[in-house]
Write a protein that holds these residues in place. Structure first.
Motif, PDB file in Angstrom:
ATOM      1  N   MET A   1      -1.678  -6.947   2.426  1.00 26.62           N
ATOM      2  CA  MET A   1      -3.116  -6.842   2.705  1.00 26.62           C
ATOM      3  C   MET A   1      -3.651  -5.464   2.342  1.00 26.62           C
ATOM      4  SD  MET A   1      -3.642  -8.756   6.380  1.00 26.62           S
ATOM      5  CE  MET A   1      -2.626  -7.556   7.237  1.00 26.62           C
ATOM      6  N   ALA A   2      -3.076  -4.428   2.920  1.00 24.13           N
ATOM      7  CA  ALA A   2      -3.597  -3.085   2.666  1.00 24.13           C
ATOM      8  C   ALA A   2      -3.443  -2.721   1.187  1.00 24.13           C
ATOM      9  CB  ALA A   2      -2.885  -2.064   3.558  1.00 24.13           C
TER      10      ALA A   2
ATOM     11  N   MET B   1      -2.009 -14.623  10.997  1.00 23.03           N
ATOM     12  CA  MET B   1      -1.010 -13.733  11.605  1.00 23.03           C
ATOM     13  C   MET B   1      -1.051 -13.789  13.131  1.00 23.03           C
ATOM     14  SD  MET B   1      -1.180 -10.249   9.310  1.00 23.03           S
ATOM     15  CE  MET B   1      -2.856  -9.904   9.820  1.00 23.03           C
TER      16      MET B   1
ATOM     17  N   VAL C   1      -0.128   3.028   7.344  1.00 21.02           N
ATOM     18  CA  VAL C   1      -1.250   2.415   6.633  1.00 21.02           C
ATOM     19  C   VAL C   1      -0.849   1.204   5.788  1.00 21.02           C
ATOM     20  CG1 VAL C   1      -2.635   4.524   6.632  1.00 21.02           C
ATOM     21  CG2 VAL C   1      -1.122   4.056   4.687  1.00 21.02           C
ATOM     22  N   SER C   2       0.422   1.071   5.439  1.00 20.95           N
ATOM     23  CA  SER C   2       0.824  -0.092   4.641  1.00 20.95           C
ATOM     24  C   SER C   2       0.889  -1.369   5.470  1.00 20.95           C
ATOM     25  CB  SER C   2       2.196   0.142   4.000  1.00 20.95           C
ATOM     26  OG  SER C   2       2.255   1.379   3.345  1.00 20.95           O
TER      27      SER C   2
ATOM     28  N   ASP D   1       5.692 -10.851   8.266  1.00 16.88           N
ATOM     29  CA  ASP D   1       5.215 -10.136   7.083  1.00 16.88           C
ATOM     30  C   ASP D   1       4.907 -11.078   5.923  1.00 16.88           C
ATOM     31  OD1 ASP D   1       7.755 -10.766   6.208  1.00 16.88           O
ATOM     32  OD2 ASP D   1       8.438  -8.697   6.025  1.00 16.88           O
TER      33      ASP D   1
ATOM     34  N   ALA E   1       0.839  -1.205   0.000  1.00 17.63           N
ATOM     35  CA  ALA E   1       0.000   0.000   0.000  1.00 17.63           C
ATOM     36  C   ALA E   1       0.872   1.252   0.000  1.00 17.63           C
ATOM     37  CB  ALA E   1      -0.908   0.002   1.229  1.00 17.63           C
TER      38      ALA E   1
ATOM     39  N   SER F   1      -8.302  -9.299  13.683  1.00 17.17           N
ATOM     40  CA  SER F   1      -8.323  -7.836  13.720  1.00 17.17           C
ATOM     41  C   SER F   1      -7.331  -7.204  12.750  1.00 17.17           C
ATOM     42  CB  SER F   1      -8.044  -7.357  15.143  1.00 17.17           C
ATOM     43  OG  SER F   1      -6.831  -7.940  15.620  1.00 17.17           O
ATOM     44  N   GLY F   2      -6.207  -7.886  12.511  1.00 24.61           N
ATOM     45  CA  GLY F   2      -5.219  -7.328  11.580  1.00 24.61           C
ATOM     46  C   GLY F   2      -5.779  -7.220  10.164  1.00 24.61           C
ATOM     47  N   VAL F   3      -6.606  -8.185   9.793  1.00 18.66           N
ATOM     48  CA  VAL F   3      -7.246  -8.153   8.480  1.00 18.66           C
ATOM     49  C   VAL F   3      -8.194  -6.951   8.412  1.00 18.66           C
ATOM     50  CG1 VAL F   3      -8.663  -9.464   6.855  1.00 18.66           C
ATOM     51  CG2 VAL F   3      -7.065 -10.675   8.355  1.00 18.66           C
TER      52      VAL F   3
ATOM     53  N   GLN G   1      -9.204   3.408   2.946  1.00 19.53           N
ATOM     54  CA  GLN G   1      -9.348   4.873   3.101  1.00 19.53           C
ATOM     55  C   GLN G   1     -10.811   5.296   3.105  1.00 19.53           C
ATOM     56  OE1 GLN G   1      -7.304   6.708  -0.205  1.00 19.53           O
ATOM     57  NE2 GLN G   1      -5.281   6.226   0.590  1.00 19.53           N
TER      58      GLN G   1
ATOM     59  N   HIS H   1      -7.327   0.811   6.670  1.00 23.87           N
ATOM     60  CA  HIS H   1      -6.244   1.669   6.178  1.00 23.87           C
ATOM     61  C   HIS H   1      -6.043   1.573   4.667  1.00 23.87           C
ATOM     62  CE1 HIS H   1      -4.251   2.446  10.343  1.00 23.87           C
ATOM     63  NE2 HIS H   1      -5.284   3.210  10.101  1.00 23.87           N
TER      64      HIS H   1
ATOM     65  N   ALA I   1       0.588 -11.140   4.577  1.00 26.17           N
ATOM     66  CA  ALA I   1       0.462 -10.023   5.516  1.00 26.17           C
ATOM     67  C   ALA I   1       0.905  -8.674   4.935  1.00 26.17           C
ATOM     68  CB  ALA I   1       1.243 -10.333   6.795  1.00 26.17           C
ATOM     69  N   ASP I   2       2.082  -8.628   4.355  1.00 23.03           N
ATOM     70  CA  ASP I   2       2.637  -7.358   3.897  1.00 23.03           C
ATOM     71  C   ASP I   2       1.817  -6.694   2.791  1.00 23.03           C
ATOM     72  OD1 ASP I   2       4.733  -6.397   5.283  1.00 23.03           O
ATOM     73  OD2 ASP I   2       6.281  -6.987   3.869  1.00 23.03           O
TER      74      ASP I   2
ATOM     75  N   LEU J   1      -8.032  -4.154  10.130  1.00 22.63           N
ATOM     76  CA  LEU J   1      -7.312  -2.880  10.094  1.00 22.63           C
ATOM     77  C   LEU J   1      -6.725  -2.618   8.702  1.00 22.63           C
ATOM     78  CD1 LEU J   1      -6.468  -0.326  11.461  1.00 22.63           C
ATOM     79  CD2 LEU J   1      -4.538  -1.527  12.511  1.00 22.63           C
ATOM     80  N   ALA J   2      -6.326  -3.690   8.007  1.00 19.04           N
ATOM     81  CA  ALA J   2      -5.853  -3.511   6.624  1.00 19.04           C
ATOM     82  C   ALA J   2      -6.974  -2.966   5.736  1.00 19.04           C
ATOM     83  CB  ALA J   2      -5.322  -4.830   6.071  1.00 19.04           C
TER      84      ALA J   2
ATOM     85  N   LEU K   1      -9.205 -11.628   0.859  1.00 17.69           N
ATOM     86  CA  LEU K   1      -8.279 -10.937   1.758  1.00 17.69           C
ATOM     87  C   LEU K   1      -7.683 -11.841   2.831  1.00 17.69           C
ATOM     88  CD1 LEU K   1      -6.969  -8.221   2.405  1.00 17.69           C
ATOM     89  CD2 LEU K   1      -8.949  -7.663   3.804  1.00 17.69           C
TER      90      LEU K   1
ATOM     91  N   LEU L   1      -1.256  -4.852  14.352  1.00 11.43           N
ATOM     92  CA  LEU L   1      -2.392  -5.198  15.215  1.00 11.43           C
ATOM     93  C   LEU L   1      -2.422  -6.697  15.510  1.00 11.43           C
ATOM     94  CD1 LEU L   1      -4.770  -4.327  16.862  1.00 11.43           C
ATOM     95  CD2 LEU L   1      -6.178  -4.274  14.791  1.00 11.43           C
ATOM     96  N   ALA L   2      -1.981  -7.512  14.554  1.00 11.14           N
ATOM     97  CA  ALA L   2      -1.894  -8.958  14.819  1.00 11.14           C
ATOM     98  C   ALA L   2      -0.888  -9.238  15.934  1.00 11.14           C
ATOM     99  CB  ALA L   2      -1.504  -9.704  13.546  1.00 11.14           C
TER     100      ALA L   2
ATOM    101  N   VAL M   1       3.387 -14.148   6.480  1.00  9.07           N
ATOM    102  CA  VAL M   1       2.348 -15.083   6.920  1.00  9.07           C
ATOM    103  C   VAL M   1       1.019 -14.711   6.252  1.00  9.07           C
ATOM    104  CG1 VAL M   1       1.016 -15.850   8.949  1.00  9.07           C
ATOM    105  CG2 VAL M   1       3.507 -15.585   9.101  1.00  9.07           C
TER     106      VAL M   1
ATOM    107  N   GLY N   1      -1.970  -3.607   9.790  1.00 13.66           N
ATOM    108  CA  GLY N   1      -2.638  -4.867  10.095  1.00 13.66           C
ATOM    109  C   GLY N   1      -1.684  -5.879  10.716  1.00 13.66           C
ATOM    110  N   VAL N   2      -0.440  -5.853  10.264  1.00  8.47           N
ATOM    111  CA  VAL N   2       0.575  -6.740  10.830  1.00  8.47           C
ATOM    112  C   VAL N   2       0.814  -6.357  12.296  1.00  8.47           C
ATOM    113  CG1 VAL N   2       2.934  -7.584  10.582  1.00  8.47           C
ATOM    114  CG2 VAL N   2       1.616  -6.958   8.537  1.00  8.47           C
TER     115      VAL N   2
END
Lengths: 333, 333
Positions: free
Chosen positions: A197-198, B197, B225-226, B190, A131, A228-230, A239, A236, A194-195, A232-233, A189, B232-233, B192, B229-230
């Motif tokens: 997602m956003a 995650m 923002v990029s 990053d 992102a 939760s990480g998903v 937008q 963010h 992980a890196d 938040l992606a 998603l 927060l996991a 996973v 999510g990582v």
């Protein structure tokens, strides 16, 4: 991108619930459904024309979509016979099953021989970017929930329909398997690295007309520690200009997490908005969607009225009351 | 799990910075380093014994670790010659390079023939579970930052060392490539899959003695923002009892995101704590770590003192001032 329209494969569905993917397609994209293919003993019915492969092909169907869950995670030989024949008739196949079409050597071989495509929508096929956070044109709304499976996809699809009915420009952006099969594309998603997602969410919701709304399907919850990480992606990467809060009032604990109480709608509003403003300082919460399926008619009405008074936001169950008032809130944005 | 001790491969490093992975291992786990292997023209030096493969083997080295970045993303033939010979001599290979050892057919063939293992630490090799949110025994501390690359790994490693020096029980839990190579294991978070995650972080930080601290390496930032999510996991999978805030004061915008201002330490404290309490209601913020590398001695001192007064928390640059006061804060927990 899965080619439409579809022939819906219901197989030997043991009950209507097993065919809920087909039902979702039928409910939300009836124009995508040429007909249904049912095997002996099938207990599900989409109330559309039963067709043979040949009939569906003649009627213009491009893809056979597996709209039913398989038993025991195995694609049976009875199914295989139909799937192989469909490939030979010139259909692509699309599936959200856990066990992948691409892991079945016979299907792979026949698809290759026939020049057809196997779509496993659980698996990302795009190399998504990281992102970059750059502001895109057009507007975006995201449904965020107190918990998983509280009706975020339903809310988004109902909102999309209500907006189109009003002549607004909107696109439902799928982020899960069922949503992808309903619309023919999207981002799976939960299966993205992980890196990225956003970045995948940015990719899904590109520049658009200033008066166009992307309606982004939510996933998980900022308060669900497993996913939760998903979420938040999505907040963010998406937008969002607008958030809609989703809730199911009768749940005693977070889905799959005994001992974890649900957050209040106020908690989700405050946390969601604070995080969303990092990517979009203009974001605001515009409405609330309540899943009242376990409540009586009057109880549901009272509950929504109470939430509406307490939060000062339009509050509806889109299944019971329609999503018009949520669409109006976006029209007035 | 990578077998220790290591022979550090510095290759033909064009400058010391290219060998920063080797430097990290040398700085934080000197006992893991039997010696270094340098090729002609190598401009990096870990100030440990230069050894041939035979000498290192005789001295007990088990794994040749690639401690240097390669040029142009290609594993050169000059490197290959050494790597192949190392496998033949009985070394495993470990690498955090983007281009994977396992994608080099010659290395794969020789490793197989010799019964050796190729460790690509960028790629997860474990099927991590979905997080279940169940409270684990023992204590956990997580470093969270205002931005990426503000010194979270350094802070965690310095804290681990300070705690061990005090006789406390602690384990550094690596969540990135360099950390994994330093300690020999961890989770390459990053890389996973999104759904797993938080589960991978639970897996990394299992039940332990009640007076043991897992020091979890942070990643990204809740405000980046990029990668948020990582992050927060990590917050929800790690269930931290304590948070340490990390910051680099001279940065003009978020790393890689022009136009995005850094959040304040207060923002990170409030957001981080609110989210952490979802998984662990007892979580608290115990200290602040400032990366003052771009500040003068006096400026750094003043800055840390100001933050300490403002936030009411011990504030140090662990590189300049040591991590003792952060360790004390955990000892007093």
């Amino acid at each position: 991108m899965i080619q439409t329209p579809y022939l819906l494969f219901l197989g030997d569905a043991p009950d209507p619930l097993a065919a809920k993917v087909a039902q979702g397609i039928r409910d939300w994209r009836p124009d995508n459904c040429v007909g249904q293919f049912r095997m002996d003993g099938c207990k599900a019915d989409m109330k559309i024309a039963d067709m043979t492969l040949e009939e569906a092909k003649a009627a213009g169907a491009k893809t056979l979509v597996i709209g039913v869950a398989n038993r025991g995670g195995v694609i049976s030989q009875a199914w295989k016979k139909v799937l192989v024949q469909a490939l030979e008739e010139g259909f692509d196949l699309a599936s959200g099953l856990h066990n992948l079409l691409r892991d079945e050597p016979d299907l792979v071989a026949v698809a290759e021989a026939c020049g057809r495509t196997l779509h496993d929508v659980r698996v990302p096929v795009v190399d998504y970017p990281i992102a970059d956070g750059v502001k895109r044109k057009g507007k975006r709304v995201l449904a965020i929930g107190t918990d998983c499976s509280v009706g975020k996809m339903y809310t988004a699809l109902a909102l999309d329909k209500a907006m189109r009915d009003k002549g607004m420009k909107s696109t439902f952006r799928a982020t899960g398997q069922t949503g992808i099969l309903i619309t023919g594309d999207g981002v799976p998603l939960d299966a993205v690295i992980a890196d990225f997602m956003a970045g995948s969410v940015e990719w899904l919701t590109p520049d658009n007309d200033e008066d166009h709304w992307d309606i982004i399907e939510g996933q998980g919850s900022l308060f669900h520690v497993s996913y939760s990480g998903v979420t938040l992606a999505l907040v963010h990467g998406g937008q969002p200009d607008a958030l809609i809060l989703c809730h199911e009032p009768t749940r005693s604990h977070m889905r799959g997490l005994p001992g974890y109480a649900l957050p209040s709608l106020e908690d989700v509003r405050d946390m969601g908005l604070a995080l969303a403003k990092v990517a979009n300082p203009n974001c605001r919460v515009v409405g609330v969607s309540i899943n009242t399926q376990h409540m009586g008619e009057q109880e549901a009405k009272t509950y929504c009225a109470d939430v509406e008074a307490k939060l000062g936001l339009p509050c509806v169950d889109p299944f019971r009351h329609g999503a018009d008032r949520l669409a109006d809130a976006l029209a007035a944005y």
